[in-house]
Design a protein around this motif. Structure first.
Motif, short mmCIF file in Angstrom:
data_model
loop_
_atom_site.label_atom_id
_atom_site.label_comp_id
_atom_site.label_asym_id
_atom_site.label_seq_id
_atom_site.Cartn_x
_atom_site.Cartn_y
_atom_site.Cartn_z
N PHE A 1 0.76 -1.17 -0.14
CA PHE A 1 -0.14 0.04 0.14
C PHE A 1 0.87 1.29 0.01
O PHE A 1 0.45 2.17 -0.02
N SER A 2 2.37 1.23 -0.07
CA SER A 2 3.04 2.23 -0.13
C SER A 2 2.87 3.38 1.12
O SER A 2 2.75 4.34 0.80
N CYS A 3 2.89 2.71 2.22
CA CYS A 3 2.63 3.52 3.47
C CYS A 3 3.47 2.97 4.58
O CYS A 3 4.23 2.02 4.39
N ASP B 1 7.22 6.76 12.93
CA ASP B 1 8.28 7.23 13.81
C ASP B 1 9.57 6.56 13.52
O ASP B 1 10.74 7.13 13.80
N THR B 2 9.77 5.27 13.42
CA THR B 2 10.81 4.36 13.00
C THR B 2 11.21 4.49 11.75
O THR B 2 12.24 3.90 11.36
N ASN B 3 10.50 5.26 10.70
CA ASN B 3 11.12 5.16 9.32
C ASN B 3 11.40 6.64 8.80
O ASN B 3 10.73 7.50 8.15
N THR C 1 8.39 10.39 2.07
CA THR C 1 7.58 10.35 0.79
C THR C 1 6.39 9.35 1.06
O THR C 1 5.34 9.46 0.16
N LYS C 2 6.40 8.33 1.91
CA LYS C 2 5.20 7.61 2.22
C LYS C 2 4.50 8.18 3.64
O LYS C 2 5.11 8.39 4.63
#
Length: 908
Positions: free
Chosen positions: A393-395, A400-402, A407-408
């Motif tokens: 789902f490109s999310c 917080d950990t990314n 962009t997502k």
């Protein structure tokens, strides 16, 4: 001999590919001590720890090895401490995540069904192979022993009661897993198709295959090509041992079925499944082959890596040459059409109209309901769903950990799987997921059978109902081998003696759409369990072809086919599928396309003008219904009537001098024989029968002999009568009825004797002559002994020749109404007719040969009738005053005067 060779080949394949991994497993198995005493073991375990797993507790645990994660790591250079393989986040082949869900769904159904394993719950523990041998070995050991730290043959997790393992996706993964599980006699049910030659190695006592034998698929591919008459195809396979085995197997089957490979290309095998995008130059040969517009059909061995590689290569080709690759793709059952999220721009229309094989499956509607409510909140202990959900789902599930991925957006956790395009994820159960679903049920039914068997024998009385399963996994084999059940869709599941599923393959037609959705349409099947007449079936009207083919079956031939009326002629230096077309020679046809040689028609048929069909030959005989037969019949009857009329005139005027002259009875005999000659010609008209064949030539020969001998007797009578008139002649005793009758009978008996000998030795008989005429069957009378016919004709010719010679020398003898001249002319006509008959008869065929003989009979008989009797009839009818005794006296005096003059001239 053949089995041993294939096993050796398979073992060599396994050893060369996995030698390093095997050393690792052996080392782990040998080290059976605690980590504190052997830090090296702990270090090694740290490097191979895999965090992605899906565990659901239960009384009995079913293990699973799936393949939907792709890990990236750097190889060890032995200079620095290697990084663990789990440090980098793997890429997810999202469509294959359904394999995990199908296992979880099957376990859920079984636990809700109280008829299977009552009072016992099933759990499962699923790891992923990461398409890596070392991780596959490690995760197989993790299934057997501790989840936290793997120490072979030491299991501190008392709750892990592993009864069977399901997996893996490809033959390599299955072999890696089976290597370890077979040591512990733990059943393994795999859902992959093995490459030819490797399957012998995998026939282990602990391995079962929830797929049919691979050979049935190859037979189906050949039958599919032959069904559409595709004889000129390309072939694609991975450049590894599996691909080579596939190419060798298919080439052998192709050659036995007159199918040629226009090209064989091998995809370079990459260590990294995504490395294809960086190796465009390595695929230039493949690109050049696929650009060939003369090859419309390509067969591909589409395993997991080949599926992605082929899509990338085809998209690169279309982007490079700016033209579609219009091919009909035929894919093996490994094919699982997918576009991964990291290749979202790939065009799926390159496979529009493709045909693929798939293990026979039935839709499970409840599975779609299960998927509709599946999300990170309902997934329980699914350790795979995080990576899957984020990439599908490109999310981000945990933004917080990314921090490095702005962009997502954040995932709502309420996204629906059904919103994903079919190329990413299918809501319907795929063929491979269906095999996993059935594999879980096979294990459950086997466990249930084992449980019931122990109950019947009283083993559980007063004991723990789970005790019968602990450490007794090997006892499950006998129940798995004989298992047979109907799943929830009503499909019967059972194994054969080799541990392979008794089933066949479906043939699917893939119809793609611009929004990356597609349909899978079942258009046929290959069912080895069906009778031979239904072994293979395909409904070509249900197939959707690429638009460039205009919904017509594409052609796949090296050149245009040789249409009926011609045959193939090999081109020197080219494959046997490339040929020229040569028209069929005279007398042969070809009634199918691409025949190797023209064939002769049956004897009762002949080729048409196009030489593509045999037409029935018409019967050829002189019929009463055709103009020639009618005209001959009318002529024969007319001459018979004329002869009867002459006979009537002679009988009426029997006492007149002209009738009495030259023996009246001989005239009657001659006229009657001529009448019969005209009538016997009718025996030659109509279809020959046994009786008519016997009567034709014999009646003609005897009757004509009577007629000719009558003519000869009349000639001799003239000569004898002249000699008898001389004084003192002794010839008078020869002049009379007795001489003429005896002479006719003697001559006729000789001819009759020849005919009797003919009928007794080698008589004529009805015969169908198939060869004389190309378009007709000659219905004739085979003369049997042709020499006897020539004897009959020769004897008649001899009589006619003697009669002609005698009459010629007697033509000027002085006698009243001397008919020697008439006889001379009649015999001249007779001999002329029959001399011309012989070459004409021999040069004609069929009914015209019969017509020649009839004409000769009528012409020669009419010549005798006309030359001998027409002058007399003229005198009787038209000049009756000349037919009187006074006129006879005048004629006698004239003759005497003529004779005296002749004698005087001689004396002078």
């Amino acid at each position: 001999m053949g089995d041993s060779v294939s096993r050796e080949d398979g073992f060599a394949f396994w050893m060369t590919e996995n030698f390093l991994s095997l050393r690792l497993v052996v080392l782990l198995l040998l080290l059976q001590t605690d980590c504190k005493k052997n830090p090296a073991v702990c270090t090694m375990n740290d490097l191979l720890q895999v965090q992605y797993q899906y565990y659901q507790p239960g009384d009995l645990i079913i293990g699973g090895i799936t393949s939907h994660l792709v890990s990236f790591y750097e190889g060890a250079d032995f200079n620095t401490y290697p990084k663990p393989k789990s440090d980098t986040e793997p890429l997810v082949m999202v469509k294959k995540y359904q394999h995990v869900l199908s296992l979880a769904f099957a376990v859920k159904e079984i636990n809700e069904n109280h008829k299977i394993l009552p009072n016992i719950t099933l759990g499962f523990h699923v790891y992923d192979s990461h398409f890596d041998a070392q991780i596959t070995y490690q995760n197989t050991l993790n299934l057997l022993f501790s989840q936290q730290r793997t120490v072979p043959n030491y299991n501190c997790d008392m709750k892990k009661n592993l009864v069977a393992v399901i997996g893996g996706l490809d033959s390599e993964t299955s072999v890696y897993t089976a290597t370890i599980l077979s040591l512990y006699k733990i059943p393994q049910v795999t859902y992959c198709l093995y490459a030819p030659g490797v399957s012998d190695v995998t026939q282990r006592s602990s391995l079962y295959r929830m797929v049919p034998n691979e050979q049935h698929q190859y037979t189906g591919i050949v039958k599919l090509l032959l069904h559409f008459q595709w004889k000129w195809v390309g072939m694609l396979a991975m450049d590894d041992d599996k691909g080579e085995k596939f190419v060798q197997t298919m080439e052998c089957m192709f050659s036995h079925n007159d199918i040629c490979t226009a090209f064989i290309e091998r995809m370079p095998k990459q260590r990294n499944i995504l490395g294809i995008i960086n190796f465009y130059d390595l695929h230039m040969d493949i690109i050049a082959s696929l650009r060939k517009t003369s090859v419309n059909v390509c067969v591909a061995s589409a395993d997991a890596q080949m599926t992605l590689v082929l899509q990338v290569v085809l998209n690169l080709i279309e982007a490079d040459v700016m033209m579609p690759i219009n091919k009909v793709w035929i894919m093996t059952a490994h094919w699982d059409f997918s576009v991964e999220p990291y290749f979202k721009k790939l065009d799926i229309n390159v496979f529009h109209g493709a045909l693929s094989f798939a293990v026979q499956f039935v839709e499970i509607q409840e599975f779609q309901d299960f998927l509709q409510i599946w999300n990170p909140s309902t997934s329980g202990g699914d350790g795979f769903i995080g990576a899957f959900w984020e990439q599908a789902f490109s999310c981000l599930l945990f933004p917080d950990t990314n921090m490095g991925n702005e962009t997502k957006g954040a995932c709502t956790r309420k996204e629906k799987l059904e919103s994903l395009p079919g190329a990413f994820f299918e809501m319907g159960m795929t063929s491979q997921s269906y095999s996993i679903y059935n594999a879980v049920y096979a294990v459950a039914y086997s466990l249930n059978a084992l449980h019931l068997s122990r109950n019947r024998h009283g083993t559980m009385v007063g004991g723990d109902h789970l005790e019968i399963f602990k450490g007794k996994q090997f006892k499950l084999h006998s129940f798995l081998r004989s298992i047979s059940f109907n799943n929830s869709a009503g499909d019967k599941i059972s194994f054969d003696e080799k541990g392979e599923l008794l089933a066949g393959f479906d043939i699917l037609n893939w119809v793609t759409f611009p929004n990356k959705s597609f349909l899978k349409v079942k258009v046929g099947r290959m069912d080895p369990q069906s009778p031979l007449s239904r072994l293979f079936s395909v409904n070509k009207t249900s197939i959707t072809w690429r638009s460039q083919f205009k919904q017509a079956v594409p052609l796949a031939l090296c050149n245009d086919p040789c249409y009926p009326g011609s045959s193939r002629k090999k081109k020197e230096g080219e494959l046997f599928c490339c040929y020229n077309c040569a028209p069929c020679p005279e007398g042969k046809i070809s009634n199918e396309r691409d025949m190797d040689d023209c064939i002769k028609c049956p004897k009762d048929q002949y080729p048409n003008k196009k030489r593509n069909q045999c037409l029935p030959k018409d019967l050829n005989f002189l019929s009463y219904d055709e103009p020639l037969g009618i005209s001959m019949t009318v002529l024969a009857l007319a001459l018979s009537a004329a002869t009867a009329l002459v006979l009537g005139i002679f009988i009426k005027h029997r006492n007149t001098p002209i009738v009495k002259a030259n023996n009246r009875n001989l005239s009657y005999a001659l006229l009657i024989s001529l009448l019969l000659c005209f009538l016997c010609s009718l025996l030659f008209i109509g279809r020959p029968q046994f009786l008519t064949c016997h009567l034709r030539q014999t009646a003609f020969g005897i009757i004509f002999s009577v007629a000719v001998s009558s003519v000869l007797a009349k000639t001799l009578t003239v000569v004898l009568a002249f000699r008898a008139t001389k004084p003192g002649s002794k010839m008078r005793k020869w002049v009379g009825k007795k001489f003429s009758n005896s002479f006719i009978l003697s001559c006729s008996f000789i001819q009759a004797g020849i005919c009797i000998v003919w009928l007794c030795t080698d008589p004529p008989f009805p015969y169908l002559d198939m060869n004389s005429l190309s378009t007709e069957i000659v219905v004739e009378c085979n003369e049997g002994s042709a020499n006897m016919l020539y004897y009959i004709l020769g004897y008649m010719g001899l009589l006619a020749l003697v009669s002609f010679i005698v009459a010629f020398f007697a033509r000027k003898l002085p006698d009243t109404f001397n008919e020697a001249k008439c006889i001379t002319f009649s015999m001249l006509v007779f001999c002329s007719v029959w001399l011309s008959f012989v070459p004409t008869y021999l040069s004609t065929k069929g009914k015209y040969m019969v017509a020649v003989e009839i004409f000769s009979i009528l012409a020669s008989s009419a010549g005798i009738l006309g030359c001998i009797f027409s002058p007399k009839c003229y005198i009787i009818v038209m000049r009756p005053e000349l037919n009187s005794k006074e006129q006879q006296k005048i004629e006698i005096s004239k003759n005497l005067t003529t004779e005296a003059t002749m004698l005087g001239n001689r004396q002078n």
